[in-house]
Design an enzyme around this catalytic site. Sequence first.
Site, PDB file in Angstrom:
ATOM      1  N   ASP A 128       4.768  10.321 150.242  1.00 33.82           N
ATOM      2  CA  ASP A 128       4.585  11.638 150.847  1.00 33.82           C
ATOM      3  C   ASP A 128       3.375  12.360 150.258  1.00 33.82           C
ATOM      4  O   ASP A 128       2.612  13.001 150.978  1.00 33.82           O
ATOM      5  CB  ASP A 128       5.846  12.485 150.657  1.00 33.82           C
ATOM      6  CG  ASP A 128       5.665  13.881 151.206  1.00 33.82           C
ATOM      7  OD1 ASP A 128       5.392  14.016 152.422  1.00 33.82           O
ATOM      8  OD2 ASP A 128       5.760  14.847 150.420  1.00 33.82           O
ATOM      9  N   MET A 129       3.195  12.240 148.964  1.00 27.85           N
ATOM     10  CA  MET A 129       2.115  12.983 148.309  1.00 27.85           C
ATOM     11  C   MET A 129       0.732  12.386 148.551  1.00 27.85           C
ATOM     12  O   MET A 129      -0.267  13.087 148.388  1.00 27.85           O
ATOM     13  CB  MET A 129       2.400  13.107 146.822  1.00 27.85           C
ATOM     14  CG  MET A 129       3.617  13.984 146.571  1.00 27.85           C
ATOM     15  SD  MET A 129       3.768  14.498 144.890  1.00 27.85           S
ATOM     16  CE  MET A 129       2.397  15.626 144.708  1.00 27.85           C
TER      17      MET A 129
END
Length: 159
Positions: A128-129
């Site tokens: 996600d990051m």
Amino acid sequence: MMIMKEFTHTDEKGVRMVDVGSKPVVRRTATAEGHILLREDTINLIREKKIEKGNVLATAQIAAIVAVKRTWEIIPLCHPLPLTGVDVEFDLDDDRITARVTVRCDGKTGVEMEAVTGVSVALLTIWDMVKSVEKDDDGQYPETAISNIRVIKKEKLEL
């Protein structure tokens, strides 16, 4: 020849949570690991702490710990456990990050699912990051993959 074991969570009446009330309290430890494949440029940005969303590994550590603590809420037949410790570690290679989570408790049932859940959420958090730098020109993730999530060690010690 493989011997078939009976499932403890199901019977002719349906699904149930196993009653562990009569089991002794035992010191239990489980370690799980898994990998996320990333582009080398992404790994370097993580090492240099230059990912726009923030510190990838610190965020993934926190996410893993939260996931371990909430495993019983996510996986329907897991028991809530009196956890005594969680360690989250990462190894960075040129094309992958390995996440390793060790969970400890003094309880009546094992902590394998907690360790596996912690690893899974750590790896998902990393993905996600780094989405913005892993995407190709079409918005796809041709090189990004999570793999080999497994329990690598399990221990029980009588108290």
